[in-house]
Design a protein around this motif. Sequence first.
Motif, PDB file in Angstrom:
ATOM      1  N   LEU A 195       0.858  -1.184   0.000  1.00 17.32           N
ATOM      2  CA  LEU A 195       0.000   0.000   0.000  1.00 17.32           C
ATOM      3  C   LEU A 195       0.892   1.232   0.000  1.00 17.32           C
ATOM      4  O   LEU A 195       1.692   1.429   0.923  1.00 17.32           O
ATOM      5  CB  LEU A 195      -0.917  -0.007   1.224  1.00 17.32           C
ATOM      6  N   PRO A 196       0.795   2.058  -1.019  1.00 21.77           N
ATOM      7  CA  PRO A 196       1.671   3.229  -1.119  1.00 21.77           C
ATOM      8  C   PRO A 196       1.345   4.266  -0.058  1.00 21.77           C
ATOM      9  O   PRO A 196       0.223   4.349   0.441  1.00 21.77           O
ATOM     10  CB  PRO A 196       1.376   3.767  -2.524  1.00 21.77           C
ATOM     11  N   ARG A 197       2.338   5.061   0.265  1.00 24.17           N
ATOM     12  CA  ARG A 197       2.154   6.126   1.261  1.00 24.17           C
ATOM     13  C   ARG A 197       1.927   7.490   0.622  1.00 24.17           C
ATOM     14  O   ARG A 197       1.390   8.389   1.257  1.00 24.17           O
ATOM     15  CB  ARG A 197       3.383   6.175   2.171  1.00 24.17           C
ATOM     16  N   ALA A 198       2.362   7.660  -0.615  1.00 20.04           N
ATOM     17  CA  ALA A 198       2.276   8.970  -1.259  1.00 20.04           C
ATOM     18  C   ALA A 198       0.828   9.341  -1.567  1.00 20.04           C
ATOM     19  O   ALA A 198       0.120   8.577  -2.230  1.00 20.04           O
ATOM     20  CB  ALA A 198       3.102   8.965  -2.542  1.00 20.04           C
ATOM     21  N   PRO A 199       0.376  10.508  -1.108  1.00 15.63           N
ATOM     22  CA  PRO A 199      -1.005  10.940  -1.412  1.00 15.63           C
ATOM     23  C   PRO A 199      -1.269  11.039  -2.910  1.00 15.63           C
ATOM     24  O   PRO A 199      -2.382  10.767  -3.363  1.00 15.63           O
ATOM     25  CB  PRO A 199      -1.100  12.314  -0.738  1.00 15.63           C
ATOM     26  N   ARG A 200      -0.227  11.418  -3.673  1.00 17.06           N
ATOM     27  CA  ARG A 200      -0.449  11.578  -5.115  1.00 17.06           C
ATOM     28  C   ARG A 200      -0.802  10.252  -5.775  1.00 17.06           C
ATOM     29  O   ARG A 200      -1.534  10.216  -6.775  1.00 17.06           O
ATOM     30  CB  ARG A 200       0.778  12.189  -5.788  1.00 17.06           C
ATOM     31  N   TYR A 201      -0.307   9.149  -5.229  1.00 13.42           N
ATOM     32  CA  TYR A 201      -0.637   7.830  -5.779  1.00 13.42           C
ATOM     33  C   TYR A 201      -2.124   7.554  -5.624  1.00 13.42           C
ATOM     34  O   TYR A 201      -2.782   7.113  -6.568  1.00 13.42           O
ATOM     35  CB  TYR A 201       0.171   6.735  -5.080  1.00 13.42           C
ATOM     36  N   TRP A 202      -2.650   7.817  -4.438  1.00 12.69           N
ATOM     37  CA  TRP A 202      -4.055   7.552  -4.183  1.00 12.69           C
ATOM     38  C   TRP A 202      -4.955   8.479  -4.995  1.00 12.69           C
ATOM     39  O   TRP A 202      -6.018   8.060  -5.475  1.00 12.69           O
ATOM     40  CB  TRP A 202      -4.347   7.700  -2.694  1.00 12.69           C
ATOM     41  N   MET A 203      -4.524   9.723  -5.164  1.00  9.04           N
ATOM     42  CA  MET A 203      -5.296  10.649  -5.999  1.00  9.04           C
ATOM     43  C   MET A 203      -5.316  10.171  -7.441  1.00  9.04           C
ATOM     44  O   MET A 203      -6.362  10.199  -8.110  1.00  9.04           O
ATOM     45  CB  MET A 203      -4.697  12.050  -5.896  1.00  9.04           C
ATOM     46  N   ALA A 204      -4.159   9.710  -7.935  1.00  8.53           N
ATOM     47  CA  ALA A 204      -4.090   9.202  -9.304  1.00  8.53           C
ATOM     48  C   ALA A 204      -4.933   7.935  -9.453  1.00  8.53           C
ATOM     49  O   ALA A 204      -5.607   7.742 -10.474  1.00  8.53           O
ATOM     50  CB  ALA A 204      -2.638   8.918  -9.689  1.00  8.53           C
ATOM     51  N   LEU A 205      -4.899   7.065  -8.437  1.00  5.46           N
ATOM     52  CA  LEU A 205      -5.681   5.829  -8.482  1.00  5.46           C
ATOM     53  C   LEU A 205      -7.173   6.126  -8.596  1.00  5.46           C
ATOM     54  O   LEU A 205      -7.884   5.534  -9.416  1.00  5.46           O
ATOM     55  CB  LEU A 205      -5.405   4.988  -7.236  1.00  5.46           C
ATOM     56  N   LEU A 206      -7.663   7.030  -7.775  1.00  3.02           N
ATOM     57  CA  LEU A 206      -9.079   7.388  -7.821  1.00  3.02           C
ATOM     58  C   LEU A 206      -9.433   8.003  -9.170  1.00  3.02           C
ATOM     59  O   LEU A 206     -10.488   7.704  -9.747  1.00  3.02           O
ATOM     60  CB  LEU A 206      -9.415   8.349  -6.686  1.00  3.02           C
ATOM     61  N   TYR A 207      -8.555   8.861  -9.669  1.00  2.36           N
ATOM     62  CA  TYR A 207      -8.816   9.518 -10.949  1.00  2.36           C
ATOM     63  C   TYR A 207      -8.846   8.502 -12.088  1.00  2.36           C
ATOM     64  O   TYR A 207      -9.760   8.512 -12.918  1.00  2.36           O
ATOM     65  CB  TYR A 207      -7.747  10.572 -11.213  1.00  2.36           C
ATOM     66  N   LEU A 208      -7.850   7.622 -12.122  1.00  2.00           N
ATOM     67  CA  LEU A 208      -7.771   6.638 -13.207  1.00  2.00           C
ATOM     68  C   LEU A 208      -8.907   5.626 -13.136  1.00  2.00           C
ATOM     69  O   LEU A 208      -9.440   5.203 -14.169  1.00  2.00           O
ATOM     70  CB  LEU A 208      -6.422   5.914 -13.149  1.00  2.00           C
ATOM     71  N   SER A 209      -9.291   5.220 -11.921  1.00  2.00           N
ATOM     72  CA  SER A 209     -10.343   4.222 -11.771  1.00  2.00           C
ATOM     73  C   SER A 209     -11.721   4.794 -12.066  1.00  2.00           C
ATOM     74  O   SER A 209     -12.499   4.208 -12.836  1.00  2.00           O
ATOM     75  CB  SER A 209     -10.320   3.643 -10.354  1.00  2.00           C
ATOM     76  N   LEU A 210     -12.034   5.927 -11.440  1.00  2.00           N
ATOM     77  CA  LEU A 210     -13.386   6.466 -11.543  1.00  2.00           C
ATOM     78  C   LEU A 210     -13.592   7.320 -12.788  1.00  2.00           C
ATOM     79  O   LEU A 210     -14.620   7.210 -13.456  1.00  2.00           O
ATOM     80  CB  LEU A 210     -13.711   7.281 -10.284  1.00  2.00           C
ATOM     81  N   PHE A 211     -12.622   8.158 -13.111  1.00  2.00           N
ATOM     82  CA  PHE A 211     -12.769   9.029 -14.274  1.00  2.00           C
ATOM     83  C   PHE A 211     -12.278   8.328 -15.548  1.00  2.00           C
ATOM     84  O   PHE A 211     -13.003   8.225 -16.534  1.00  2.00           O
ATOM     85  CB  PHE A 211     -12.008  10.341 -14.058  1.00  2.00           C
ATOM     86  N   GLY A 212     -11.016   7.848 -15.528  1.00  2.00           N
ATOM     87  CA  GLY A 212     -10.447   7.257 -16.721  1.00  2.00           C
ATOM     88  C   GLY A 212     -11.040   5.926 -17.115  1.00  2.00           C
ATOM     89  O   GLY A 212     -11.035   5.575 -18.301  1.00  2.00           O
ATOM     90  N   SER A 213     -11.550   5.155 -16.141  1.00  2.00           N
ATOM     91  CA  SER A 213     -12.042   3.810 -16.443  1.00  2.00           C
ATOM     92  C   SER A 213     -13.552   3.657 -16.336  1.00  2.00           C
ATOM     93  O   SER A 213     -14.086   2.646 -16.755  1.00  2.00           O
ATOM     94  CB  SER A 213     -11.380   2.787 -15.497  1.00  2.00           C
TER      95      SER A 213
END
Length: 320
Positions: free
Chosen positions: A213-231
């Motif tokens: 589980l990554p610690r960087a906030p930017r990773y989680w922001m990117a994950l949410l963006y890619l999953s919900l918006f991009g996918s």
Amino acid sequence: MSSPLLFAIAALIWGSTFFAITLQLGEVAPAVSVVYRFGLASATLFTWCLLRGDKLRLPWRAQRWVMLQGFFTFALSYVCTYGSEQYLVSGLVAVLFALMVFWTPICSRIAFGTPISWRTWAAGMISVVGVTMLFYNSIAGAWKEIAGGGTGHFLLGLILALVATIASSAGTVVVAKVREQSSNLMLTMAWSMFWGTAMVVAWALATGQPFVLPRAPRYWMALLYLSLFGSVIAFNAYFTLINRIGSAKAVYIGVVTPVISVLLSIQLEHYRPGPVEWLGMAVCLASVAWALRAPAAASAPSPSPQPAPAASLAAIPEVP
């Protein structure tokens, strides 16, 4: 929602997803990031279908094609895409994905015997010239690096990106067979993402890639963006747009997307293309736009008894 707004939503989201992927690289293995992304997207789509009152079960005959689509589109393609962006700037990977306009008719020709127009072949040759110009200096530098005992990671990234585009094209052809079995786009996409995620999990475990589980906030922001918006959101907007204006016009998103990605790479990744690279990008994208103006026969038609939806889906490119 108006058609121009749907077009803008899909183009802007997909144009930015290539850079968003780079925010997930480093702390987590690329394949594991793919698992997190499409695991979340699949769960979201299944929840959406439940809220609509859909039955989640698909017959085995449909599941076979959905599994194949999941392998090409959400497993092989995205593992290679994430891997390629470890070595290439995101804008260059996006330009290569525009070439799916040519890979898709070729895959359809192999699978269904669909004829390919002279315009598509000619535009494909021109695009090869554009890609050669775009990557000439980088490939020459990579060869010098290899000759000097280096690793030549750029070439590895280029090969992975090309495999990703071909896999995505194969996935679009399989969509036509999926549509023969089910007309529920959201449900089949949910299952396809699920099977693709399961396959990547197996690959990650077999190759010893740790699930951290990554610690960087930017990773989680990117994950949410890619999953919900991009996918989820972008595909929903795109499918709605196809139903309204048809794939022949909606597929122009595949030309706009690389332009947005390259501009983001210049601004955020400090990518500085020279005159030859700029000309190569222009030639490549112009050839894609020319190919998209080809007659309907050059597109990837479907043998489905529901010709309009299936033919539309078979012609669309999957975009990260």
